[in-house]
Every structure is written in C-alpha cells, then in structure tokens.
Scaffold this motif. Structure first.
Motif, PDB file in Angstrom:
ATOM      1  N   VAL A  84       0.836  -1.209   0.000  1.00  0.00           N
ATOM      2  CA  VAL A  84       0.000   0.000   0.000  1.00  0.00           C
ATOM      3  C   VAL A  84       0.866   1.253   0.000  1.00  0.00           C
ATOM      4  CG1 VAL A  84      -1.625   1.346   1.400  1.00  0.00           C
ATOM      5  CG2 VAL A  84      -2.025  -1.089   1.028  1.00  0.00           C
ATOM      6  N   CYS A  85       1.901   1.275   0.847  1.00  0.00           N
ATOM      7  CA  CYS A  85       2.782   2.455   0.887  1.00  0.00           C
ATOM      8  C   CYS A  85       3.555   2.623  -0.409  1.00  0.00           C
ATOM      9  CB  CYS A  85       3.744   2.366   2.076  1.00  0.00           C
ATOM     10  SG  CYS A  85       2.948   2.715   3.656  1.00  0.00           S
ATOM     11  N   LYS A  86       3.986   1.529  -0.990  1.00  0.00           N
ATOM     12  CA  LYS A  86       4.701   1.613  -2.269  1.00  0.00           C
ATOM     13  C   LYS A  86       3.788   2.187  -3.344  1.00  0.00           C
ATOM     14  CE  LYS A  86       7.594  -1.090  -5.359  1.00  0.00           C
ATOM     15  NZ  LYS A  86       8.121  -2.417  -5.717  1.00  0.00           N
ATOM     16  N   GLU A  87       2.523   1.764  -3.364  1.00  0.00           N
ATOM     17  CA  GLU A  87       1.556   2.297  -4.330  1.00  0.00           C
ATOM     18  C   GLU A  87       1.327   3.791  -4.122  1.00  0.00           C
ATOM     19  OE1 GLU A  87       0.054   0.886  -6.921  1.00  0.00           O
ATOM     20  OE2 GLU A  87       0.994  -1.064  -6.612  1.00  0.00           O
ATOM     21  N   ALA A  88       1.469   4.239  -2.866  1.00  0.00           N
ATOM     22  CA  ALA A  88       1.291   5.658  -2.545  1.00  0.00           C
ATOM     23  C   ALA A  88       2.599   6.435  -2.715  1.00  0.00           C
ATOM     24  CB  ALA A  88       0.780   5.810  -1.114  1.00  0.00           C
ATOM     25  N   LYS A  89       3.599   5.788  -3.338  1.00  0.00           N
ATOM     26  CA  LYS A  89       4.911   6.402  -3.592  1.00  0.00           C
ATOM     27  C   LYS A  89       5.609   6.810  -2.290  1.00  0.00           C
ATOM     28  CE  LYS A  89       3.961   8.009  -8.272  1.00  0.00           C
ATOM     29  NZ  LYS A  89       2.798   7.221  -8.519  1.00  0.00           N
ATOM     30  N   GLY A  90       5.501   5.919  -1.301  1.00  0.00           N
ATOM     31  CA  GLY A  90       6.140   6.174  -0.019  1.00  0.00           C
ATOM     32  C   GLY A  90       6.683   4.892   0.579  1.00  0.00           C
ATOM     33  N   LYS A  91       6.895   4.932   1.871  1.00  0.00           N
ATOM     34  CA  LYS A  91       7.374   3.768   2.615  1.00  0.00           C
ATOM     35  C   LYS A  91       6.687   3.771   3.968  1.00  0.00           C
ATOM     36  CE  LYS A  91      11.233   6.172   4.806  1.00  0.00           C
ATOM     37  NZ  LYS A  91      12.618   6.111   5.200  1.00  0.00           N
ATOM     38  N   LEU A  92       6.808   2.651   4.688  1.00  0.00           N
ATOM     39  CA  LEU A  92       6.266   2.595   6.033  1.00  0.00           C
ATOM     40  C   LEU A  92       6.923   3.680   6.873  1.00  0.00           C
ATOM     41  CD1 LEU A  92       6.374  -1.260   6.450  1.00  0.00           C
ATOM     42  CD2 LEU A  92       4.307   0.105   6.358  1.00  0.00           C
ATOM     43  N   ALA A  93       6.138   4.364   7.676  1.00  0.00           N
ATOM     44  CA  ALA A  93       6.604   5.566   8.381  1.00  0.00           C
ATOM     45  C   ALA A  93       7.437   5.266   9.618  1.00  0.00           C
ATOM     46  CB  ALA A  93       5.395   6.408   8.790  1.00  0.00           C
ATOM     47  N   ASN A  94       8.269   6.246   9.953  1.00  0.00           N
ATOM     48  CA  ASN A  94       8.995   6.293  11.220  1.00  0.00           C
ATOM     49  C   ASN A  94       8.361   7.365  12.088  1.00  0.00           C
ATOM     50  OD1 ASN A  94      11.298   4.457  10.660  1.00  0.00           O
ATOM     51  ND2 ASN A  94      11.784   5.971   9.098  1.00  0.00           N
ATOM     52  N   VAL A  95       8.667   7.344  13.380  1.00  0.00           N
ATOM     53  CA  VAL A  95       8.262   8.405  14.299  1.00  0.00           C
ATOM     54  C   VAL A  95       9.538   9.108  14.745  1.00  0.00           C
ATOM     55  CG1 VAL A  95       7.138   8.961  16.484  1.00  0.00           C
ATOM     56  CG2 VAL A  95       6.218   7.142  15.031  1.00  0.00           C
ATOM     57  N   TYR A  96       9.583  10.428  14.557  1.00  0.00           N
ATOM     58  CA  TYR A  96      10.829  11.180  14.727  1.00  0.00           C
ATOM     59  C   TYR A  96      10.924  12.007  16.007  1.00  0.00           C
ATOM     60  CZ  TYR A  96      11.680   9.770   9.941  1.00  0.00           C
ATOM     61  OH  TYR A  96      11.875   9.023   8.805  1.00  0.00           O
ATOM     62  N   GLY A  97      10.024  11.806  16.952  1.00  0.00           N
ATOM     63  CA  GLY A  97      10.107  12.530  18.216  1.00  0.00           C
ATOM     64  C   GLY A  97       8.769  12.536  18.925  1.00  0.00           C
ATOM     65  N   GLU A  98       8.741  13.078  20.154  1.00  0.00           N
ATOM     66  CA  GLU A  98       7.515  13.073  20.950  1.00  0.00           C
ATOM     67  C   GLU A  98       6.410  13.913  20.308  1.00  0.00           C
ATOM     68  OE1 GLU A  98       5.999  13.779  25.547  1.00  0.00           O
ATOM     69  OE2 GLU A  98       8.047  14.334  24.990  1.00  0.00           O
ATOM     70  N   GLU A  99       6.759  15.081  19.799  1.00  0.00           N
ATOM     71  CA  GLU A  99       5.757  15.929  19.145  1.00  0.00           C
ATOM     72  C   GLU A  99       5.152  15.206  17.947  1.00  0.00           C
ATOM     73  OE1 GLU A  99       5.374  20.363  17.107  1.00  0.00           O
ATOM     74  OE2 GLU A  99       7.320  19.352  17.099  1.00  0.00           O
ATOM     75  N   HIS A 100       6.001  14.559  17.164  1.00  0.00           N
ATOM     76  CA  HIS A 100       5.546  13.808  15.989  1.00  0.00           C
ATOM     77  C   HIS A 100       4.651  12.638  16.424  1.00  0.00           C
ATOM     78  CE1 HIS A 100       6.618  11.326  12.206  1.00  0.00           C
ATOM     79  NE2 HIS A 100       5.629  12.135  11.939  1.00  0.00           N
ATOM     80  N   PHE A 101       5.055  11.936  17.474  1.00  0.00           N
ATOM     81  CA  PHE A 101       4.262  10.841  18.030  1.00  0.00           C
ATOM     82  C   PHE A 101       2.850  11.335  18.363  1.00  0.00           C
ATOM     83  CE2 PHE A 101       2.472   8.734  21.713  1.00  0.00           C
ATOM     84  CZ  PHE A 101       2.612   7.386  21.440  1.00  0.00           C
ATOM     85  N   ASN A 102       2.762  12.468  19.044  1.00  0.00           N
ATOM     86  CA  ASN A 102       1.463  13.006  19.449  1.00  0.00           C
ATOM     87  C   ASN A 102       0.608  13.411  18.252  1.00  0.00           C
ATOM     88  OD1 ASN A 102       1.848  12.630  22.213  1.00  0.00           O
ATOM     89  ND2 ASN A 102       2.935  14.574  22.415  1.00  0.00           N
ATOM     90  N   MET A 103       1.236  13.926  17.197  1.00  0.00           N
ATOM     91  CA  MET A 103       0.502  14.283  15.980  1.00  0.00           C
ATOM     92  C   MET A 103      -0.086  13.032  15.315  1.00  0.00           C
ATOM     93  SD  MET A 103       3.256  17.042  14.493  1.00  0.00           S
ATOM     94  CE  MET A 103       2.377  17.587  13.032  1.00  0.00           C
TER      95      MET A 103
END
Length: 198
Positions: A84-103
């Motif tokens: 699914v992510c490849k079809e969306a021209k992306g990759k499985l996501a990472n989380v880059y910090g606490e603020e990002h986690f909360n978003m």
C-alpha cells in the motif's frame, strides 16, 4: 424561458459530473484488475485505490515529510501494508520525536470508527530483539519510544504497530506494540517526500 434554459444547463452539468466520476473510478479499477472470487486480492485492490487517492496531500506534515494514514476495510498484515505504501509512492513511516508521536496519535484517533475501541496501524520501525530498543527503518535508534502497557513482550516481536484507544487519551494503551509480520492492523501510516518538493 431563461429559467428553463438555466435548469437544462444545470441538469447537464450535474449529469456530466456524475458520468465523469464514474469514468474516473472505472479507470482506477481497470488499472488494478481483480480476479473473480479472490477476496484478498479485492481488498488489496481497494487499498491501492485508497493509496492513489491520497497522492498530493498530507494528513500530517512534519520535518519536511508527508505522513498519510491509509485505513483498510479489512485488517492487513505487514506485507500488504508495504505494498500500500509503495503504491502511494512512499514507505512505512517512522516516528521522529515526541511531538511527531502526538501528531500521529491524534491522526489515528480521529480516524477511529464510532463504536470501535481503538485504531491501529503499521509503521516501518523494528525492535532490536537483544536490547528491546526501537530502530528507525534506516537502522538508527528511534529518538522517541512509547510502548503500550506490558509491551514489548519477552522475547520481543520484531515489527512495530501503533495502537490508540478511542475513549481515553491518557490510557496506558496508547503507543507501540511489538508484532509478528503475520498479525494484522487496521491500516498503515506511509511516509513520503512532501508533494510540492518531488
């Protein structure tokens, strides 16, 4: 007379829009042919269509990266999430910090079906089984980790899912869960470059 002409033009416009929408959907369905009687393939086809529909937008914009949550009608194992992510021209996501986690937590909660206890999604991070620490998809240690209660298991499972509880933001059951690749999640969060910089 003028009002009858305007009515005829309005009806013609509405009819054209409806036909155009049907033709557009036909084009998506033609691109991903589904063999008759294969339910799993039909679900993957639906996920791919959703992924293509997400192109050009970001559910969450963070650090010049675009994050989109793609929810499936049927839960998906890790392999399907990667497709699914490849079809969306992306990759499985990472989380880059606490603020990002909360978003991302807020995003998952916002897409939970009414009456459901919670929502879950695949991410691209993994668990180092010897240290039980989380690694980003590039092999670096994750800058922020928040496990749900009683996770990771001992021994830990190698892949990361993100679970949120619908009713209570402060519950212990909001965060990462270690999973096997064959387990299923409601969706996947895909990471890509922001559309206007590609």
């Amino acid at each position: 007379m003028v009002s009858m002409t305007m009515l005829a033009v309005t009806i013609t416009c509405v009819f054209s829009c409806v036909i155009g929408g049907i033709e557009s959907m036909r084009g998506v369905n033609q691109k991903f042919k589904v063999p008759a009687g294969n339910t799993t393939t039909a679900v993957i086809d639906e996920q791919r269509s959703i992924a293509h529909g997400n192109e050009g937008r970001c559910d969450v914009l963070y650090d010049r990266k675009c994050f989109n949550l793609i929810i499936s009608r049927a839960s998906m194992p890790l392999g399907e999430a990667e497709v699914v992510c490849k079809e969306a021209k992306g990759k499985l996501a990472n989380v880059y910090g606490e603020e990002h986690f909360n978003m991302l937590r807020a995003l998952l909660r916002s897409r939970t079906n009414i009456g459901a206890g919670g929502n879950s999604a695949w991410f691209g991070m993994t668990v180092d089984e010897s240290t039980r620490r989380v690694k980003l998809s590039n092999g670096e240690w994750a800058p922020y980790t928040r496990w749900t209660k009683s996770r990771p298991y001992t021994p830990s499972r190698p892949y990361i899912g993100f679970y949120v509880h619908y009713d209570n933001l402060n519950t212990d059951y909001q965060g990462y869960r270690d999973l096997w690749s064959s387990q299923t999640q409601h969706g996947v969060v895909c990471e890509s470059k922001v559309p206007w910089e590609q």
